[in-house]
Scaffold this motif. Structure first.
Motif, PDB file in Angstrom:
ATOM      1  N   GLY B 175       0.855  -1.179   0.000  1.00  0.00           N
ATOM      2  CA  GLY B 175       0.000   0.000   0.000  1.00  0.00           C
ATOM      3  C   GLY B 175       0.889   1.225   0.000  1.00  0.00           C
ATOM      4  O   GLY B 175       1.710   1.392  -0.891  1.00  0.00           O
ATOM      5  N   LYS B 176       0.752   2.066   1.051  1.00  0.00           N
ATOM      6  CA  LYS B 176       1.562   3.272   1.090  1.00  0.00           C
ATOM      7  C   LYS B 176       2.777   3.126   1.988  1.00  0.00           C
ATOM      8  O   LYS B 176       3.579   4.046   2.114  1.00  0.00           O
ATOM      9  N   ILE B 177       2.905   1.980   2.645  1.00  0.00           N
ATOM     10  CA  ILE B 177       4.008   1.808   3.596  1.00  0.00           C
ATOM     11  C   ILE B 177       5.195   1.152   2.906  1.00  0.00           C
ATOM     12  O   ILE B 177       5.047   0.118   2.243  1.00  0.00           O
ATOM     13  N   ALA B 178       6.368   1.743   3.119  1.00  0.00           N
ATOM     14  CA  ALA B 178       7.590   1.086   2.669  1.00  0.00           C
ATOM     15  C   ALA B 178       8.144   0.350   3.880  1.00  0.00           C
ATOM     16  O   ALA B 178       8.285   0.949   4.948  1.00  0.00           O
ATOM     17  N   CYS B 179       8.398  -0.929   3.730  1.00  0.00           N
ATOM     18  CA  CYS B 179       8.926  -1.641   4.909  1.00  0.00           C
ATOM     19  C   CYS B 179      10.063  -2.580   4.529  1.00  0.00           C
ATOM     20  O   CYS B 179      10.166  -3.069   3.417  1.00  0.00           O
ATOM     21  N   ARG B 180      10.927  -2.790   5.534  1.00  0.00           N
ATOM     22  CA  ARG B 180      12.113  -3.596   5.318  1.00  0.00           C
ATOM     23  C   ARG B 180      11.776  -5.063   5.605  1.00  0.00           C
ATOM     24  O   ARG B 180      11.106  -5.378   6.604  1.00  0.00           O
ATOM     25  N   VAL B 181      12.224  -5.935   4.719  1.00  0.00           N
ATOM     26  CA  VAL B 181      11.976  -7.367   4.936  1.00  0.00           C
ATOM     27  C   VAL B 181      12.986  -7.891   5.947  1.00  0.00           C
ATOM     28  O   VAL B 181      14.194  -7.765   5.752  1.00  0.00           O
ATOM     29  N   ILE B 182      12.471  -8.450   7.066  1.00  0.00           N
ATOM     30  CA  ILE B 182      13.397  -8.963   8.083  1.00  0.00           C
ATOM     31  C   ILE B 182      13.409 -10.493   8.136  1.00  0.00           C
ATOM     32  O   ILE B 182      14.252 -11.110   8.776  1.00  0.00           O
ATOM     33  N   GLY B 183      12.465 -11.131   7.437  1.00  0.00           N
ATOM     34  CA  GLY B 183      12.468 -12.600   7.483  1.00  0.00           C
ATOM     35  C   GLY B 183      11.446 -13.208   6.528  1.00  0.00           C
ATOM     36  O   GLY B 183      10.668 -12.505   5.893  1.00  0.00           O
ATOM     37  N   THR B 184      11.515 -14.524   6.400  1.00  0.00           N
ATOM     38  CA  THR B 184      10.511 -15.266   5.622  1.00  0.00           C
ATOM     39  C   THR B 184      10.093 -16.474   6.471  1.00  0.00           C
ATOM     40  O   THR B 184      10.813 -16.872   7.396  1.00  0.00           O
ATOM     41  N   THR B 185       8.943 -17.033   6.134  1.00  0.00           N
ATOM     42  CA  THR B 185       8.491 -18.216   6.900  1.00  0.00           C
ATOM     43  C   THR B 185       8.710 -19.488   6.095  1.00  0.00           C
ATOM     44  O   THR B 185       8.881 -19.448   4.879  1.00  0.00           O
ATOM     45  N   GLN B 186       8.678 -20.606   6.817  1.00  0.00           N
ATOM     46  CA  GLN B 186       8.771 -21.900   6.142  1.00  0.00           C
ATOM     47  C   GLN B 186       7.451 -22.190   5.437  1.00  0.00           C
ATOM     48  O   GLN B 186       6.395 -21.828   5.944  1.00  0.00           O
ATOM     49  N   PRO B 187       7.495 -22.833   4.290  1.00  0.00           N
ATOM     50  CA  PRO B 187       6.244 -23.106   3.561  1.00  0.00           C
ATOM     51  C   PRO B 187       5.347 -24.099   4.305  1.00  0.00           C
ATOM     52  O   PRO B 187       5.825 -24.997   4.993  1.00  0.00           O
ATOM     53  N   LYS B 188       4.061 -23.915   4.177  1.00  0.00           N
ATOM     54  CA  LYS B 188       3.073 -24.852   4.742  1.00  0.00           C
ATOM     55  C   LYS B 188       2.290 -25.546   3.643  1.00  0.00           C
ATOM     56  O   LYS B 188       1.630 -26.537   3.876  1.00  0.00           O
ATOM     57  N   GLY B 189       2.303 -24.991   2.456  1.00  0.00           N
ATOM     58  CA  GLY B 189       1.568 -25.594   1.351  1.00  0.00           C
ATOM     59  C   GLY B 189       0.094 -25.261   1.418  1.00  0.00           C
ATOM     60  O   GLY B 189      -0.341 -24.395   2.169  1.00  0.00           O
ATOM     61  N   GLN B 190      -0.677 -26.016   0.603  1.00  0.00           N
ATOM     62  CA  GLN B 190      -2.118 -25.767   0.581  1.00  0.00           C
ATOM     63  C   GLN B 190      -2.771 -26.430   1.782  1.00  0.00           C
ATOM     64  O   GLN B 190      -2.312 -27.455   2.256  1.00  0.00           O
ATOM     65  N   ASN B 191      -3.858 -25.830   2.234  1.00  0.00           N
ATOM     66  CA  ASN B 191      -4.604 -26.536   3.271  1.00  0.00           C
ATOM     67  C   ASN B 191      -5.585 -27.504   2.606  1.00  0.00           C
ATOM     68  O   ASN B 191      -5.621 -27.631   1.380  1.00  0.00           O
ATOM     69  N   THR B 192      -6.368 -28.191   3.429  1.00  0.00           N
ATOM     70  CA  THR B 192      -7.265 -29.222   2.922  1.00  0.00           C
ATOM     71  C   THR B 192      -8.255 -28.679   1.901  1.00  0.00           C
ATOM     72  O   THR B 192      -8.724 -29.389   1.024  1.00  0.00           O
ATOM     73  N   PHE B 193      -8.585 -27.371   2.043  1.00  0.00           N
ATOM     74  CA  PHE B 193      -9.572 -26.803   1.119  1.00  0.00           C
ATOM     75  C   PHE B 193      -8.917 -26.261  -0.141  1.00  0.00           C
ATOM     76  O   PHE B 193      -9.564 -25.653  -0.975  1.00  0.00           O
ATOM     77  N   GLY B 194      -7.595 -26.408  -0.249  1.00  0.00           N
ATOM     78  CA  GLY B 194      -6.908 -25.961  -1.451  1.00  0.00           C
ATOM     79  C   GLY B 194      -6.470 -24.512  -1.384  1.00  0.00           C
ATOM     80  O   GLY B 194      -6.064 -23.933  -2.382  1.00  0.00           O
ATOM     81  N   MET B 195      -6.552 -23.913  -0.186  1.00  0.00           N
ATOM     82  CA  MET B 195      -6.108 -22.523  -0.061  1.00  0.00           C
ATOM     83  C   MET B 195      -4.612 -22.468   0.204  1.00  0.00           C
ATOM     84  O   MET B 195      -4.082 -23.262   0.964  1.00  0.00           O
ATOM     85  N   ASP B 196      -3.962 -21.487  -0.456  1.00  0.00           N
ATOM     86  CA  ASP B 196      -2.519 -21.312  -0.257  1.00  0.00           C
ATOM     87  C   ASP B 196      -2.275 -20.696   1.122  1.00  0.00           C
ATOM     88  O   ASP B 196      -2.751 -19.612   1.418  1.00  0.00           O
ATOM     89  N   GLN B 197      -1.580 -21.435   1.969  1.00  0.00           N
ATOM     90  CA  GLN B 197      -1.336 -20.933   3.323  1.00  0.00           C
ATOM     91  C   GLN B 197      -0.041 -20.134   3.408  1.00  0.00           C
ATOM     92  O   GLN B 197       0.376 -19.734   4.481  1.00  0.00           O
ATOM     93  N   ASP B 198       0.589 -19.925   2.267  1.00  0.00           N
ATOM     94  CA  ASP B 198       1.888 -19.239   2.254  1.00  0.00           C
ATOM     95  C   ASP B 198       1.809 -17.849   1.638  1.00  0.00           C
ATOM     96  O   ASP B 198       2.820 -17.206   1.406  1.00  0.00           O
ATOM     97  N   ASP B 199       0.574 -17.424   1.346  1.00  0.00           N
ATOM     98  CA  ASP B 199       0.416 -16.161   0.630  1.00  0.00           C
ATOM     99  C   ASP B 199       0.017 -15.044   1.596  1.00  0.00           C
ATOM    100  O   ASP B 199      -1.165 -14.798   1.804  1.00  0.00           O
TER     101      ASP B 199
END
Lengths: 238, 401
Positions: B175-199
């Protein structure tokens, strides 16, 4: 084991033997008071029309069944109160059978068929092989050891059956219509073979038949009618 | 005697190859199908359960507004940080509380952009959601209080914006905020309903409230219970506490709702459980079909075997010796078929499980049941006709047509 030395001594004694099937109205007296003595080394033909009791008598003689009443001595031992297992052991050690329908195990080589009674006697494999091969040779089937019944003619199959019956050197060989399924040339072959076994080895042989030319090979002919012995003649063996 | 019986039985099996193979096949199919179907069904159930567990451990989520059943919820006041504090302070058996807020946002880096969900959260969010840091770190004290904007990227966002590049210390615009990336998470993959849990993109809740919401509201409060068993109790107390804090009069309906991962997981498990039961039923049918196959083959050969038994009896075999031989034969065939069926069933379900990404979980009791059933059928139908024949007079057995 019996041998030529015992020739003439009674092998089988039946006294007043009855075999009755059913009871009351439907009672059938298959054997109706039979007295019969068969000597060691004899060659006996049992004749009679069907239903005369000759098959029932054959079953008793072959220790396949027990009489309803009367006594039955085999080698001097009363078999009146024996169990079926004891009868099986008597068959195993003293008897040999030859049937009208040959009754060889299908898909099984001649050698293995002949070995079968020796298996139940607990003989080691090598000894079984030797004895079975010799028995097959004695009935003129050298070179056919590995043939299965389907690959043999009727006469050859019956010779395998005879080899199987004599491989244990039995005291008594029972043949139930042994030539019933064979043509006359094969019939003579088989009967000559049986007579040779009787003469040369002293094996007592009982042949059940309805053909008088077969009966002529025997030295004694017992004729049944209606569960009783009608005639008992000693004819000169041809 | 027993050794020669074994040899004889083995010889009979070889001699009657066709019959032996067909009998064995019946058992192989029965045992194999049951093991494979049930193992796969169990694998599917396990996978669903594991997927649900990934969505959070013993997690409950409170959101404002009544449970929507058609039509939007009206006039429900939002949740606050005070609600979160009260939950942690007043309900026993609550381990962690994580208030959060989310909104769909466009995330931009260099000439790449990606539409994702911006979530304002505290570090407790990681615990409650069972989220793990992949690279970098979680928020520090200053950042958590709304200082320099910092963000943590979900793997999907990271991949879309950075590809193979290292995103740490890069600056993204949300949006309007500039922010510094300090980390990333480990992937979880899709959940049972097919939703991307990593987005998603995570920023501190304080930053989210100040820069995006402009208020101290909280969109949702997630909390984890100390144990699975405590969840129903916590859920009940949570409802009472929230009604009290939101000053709902007696009898008024809730203007908030509590979502329970356990409920979802139980629903899913019961669905997959039903699936497993269905597969089991199919398998049971194949077991019966296999059994009938064995029965047919055995019964068809009764005439021949009866004659064979007659021959053996006449030759001087005792009834129990003949029976022992037939029993050994039936046992050998059934064992052989059972082992092959077991190997095929387990191997097949392992292979299929790998292809479908199901965990491979063997249920020993099913293996035992399938094996035992086929074994009993094989032995019974091999043995009982033989027993009948062995009880006959040898002459009658010989004349059997």
């Amino acid at each position: 084991m019996s041998g030529p030395d015992d020739r003439g001594a009674p092998l089988i004694v039946m006294r007043d033997v009855f075999k009755i099937y059913g009871s009351g109205e439907s009672e059938v007296r298959a054997l109706d008071g039979v007295d019969l003595t068969i000597a060691n080394g004899d060659f006996v033909a049992v004749m009679g029309p069907s239903g005369s009791g000759k098959s029932t008598c054959m079953n008793l003689l072959g220790c396949l069944d027990r009489p309803t009443s009367g006594s039955y001595y085999f080698r001097g031992v009363d078999l009146a109160n024996t169990t079926l297992d004891q009868l099986a052991l008597i068959r195993r050690h003293y008897l040999g059978f030859v049937f009208q329908g040959f009754n060889l195990l299908a898909r099984t080589t001649a050698l293995e068929n002949v070995e079968l009674p020796l298996v139940y006697r607990g003989l080691p494999t090598a000894e079984r092989r030797t004895l079975a091969a010799k028995a097959l040779a004695d009935v003129g089937l050298q070179g056919r050891e590995l043939h299965t019944p389907a690959e043999l003619s009727g006469g050859q199959q019956q010779r395998v059956a005879i080899a199987r019956a004599m491989v244990t050197a039995p005291s008594l060989l029972l043949a139930d219509e042994p030539t019933g399924n064979l043509d006359s040339a094969r019939k003579l072959e088989i009967m000559h073979l049986l007579r040779a076994l009787n003469r040369d080895r002293g094996i007592t042989i009982i042949v059940v038949t309805h053909e008088s030319d077969v009966a002529q090979f025997a030295s004694r002919t017992v004729t049944f009618r209606d569960g009783r012995i009608e005639k008992d003649e000693r004819g000169a063996a041809a | 005697m027993f050794a020669s019986t074994l040899v004889m039985a083995f010889r009979e099996i070889r001699r009657n190859m066709m019959r032996s193979v067909l009998t064995t096949l019946g058992i192989v199919i029965g045992v194999g199908a049951v093991i494979m179907l049930v193992t796969l069904g169990q694998g599917a159930t396990d996978r669903v359960t594991a997927d649900v567990a990934k969505m959070g451990v013993n997690m409950l989520t409170v959101v404002p507004g009544a449970e929507r059943r058609g039509g939007a919820s009206v006039g429900a006041s939002s949740l606050t940080l005070d609600d979160a504090r009260a939950i942690l302070a007043q309900i026993p058996s609550v381990a962690t509380v994580a208030p959060s807020s989310g909104r769909g946002m466009l995330v931009v880096y260099a000439n790449q952009n990606w539409s994702s969900t911006l979530t304002g959260a505290t570090n407790d969010y990681f615990t409650v959601r069972d989220l793990k840091i992949g690279t970098g770190r979680i928020f520090n004290e200053v950042e958590s209080q709304g200082g320099t904007p910092a963000c943590i990227l979900g793997p999907t966002v990271q991949r879309q914006l950075f590809g193979q590049q290292d995103p740490i210390d890069a600056t993204v615009r949300v949006g309007k905020i500039a922010c510094r990336v300090i980390g990333t998470t480990q992937p979880k993959g899709q959940n049972t309903f097919g939703m991307d849990q990593d987005d998603f993109v995570l920023i501190p809740l304080a930053t989210f409230q100040r820069r995006i919401l402009g208020s101290h509201d909280v969109g949702a409060i997630s909390l984890s219970a100390t144990s699975d068993a405590a969840i129903p109790k916590v859920k009940e107390q949570l409802g009472l506490l929230m009604r009290e804090r939101r000053k709902l009069p007696y009898g008024a309906p809730d203007d908030f709702s509590v979502r329970d991962m356990k409920e979802i997981s139980e629903t899913l498990s019961s669905v997959t459980g039903a699936l497993t039961a269905l597969l089991g039923a199919v398998a049971a049918v194949s077991l019966v079909v296999g059994g009938i196959g064995i029965m047919n083959i055995m019964l068809v050969s009764v005439t021949e075997r009866t004659r064979e038994i007659g021959i053996r009896l006449a030759i001087g075999a005792r009834a129990h010796e003949v029976l022992l031989q037939f029993l050994v034969e039936a046992v050998m065939l059934s064992l052989f078929g059972g082992v092959i069926g077991m190997v095929l069933g387990l191997g097949g379900s392992y292979a299929a499980g790998r292809a479908l990404k199901f965990p491979f979980r063997v249920m020993p009791e099913i293996v035992v049941i399938a094996f035992a059933f086929s074994f009993v059928v094989g032995v019974a139908f091999g043995f009982f006709p033989a027993r009948r024949a062995a009880r006959m007079n040898p002459i009658d057995a010989l004349r059997h047509e």
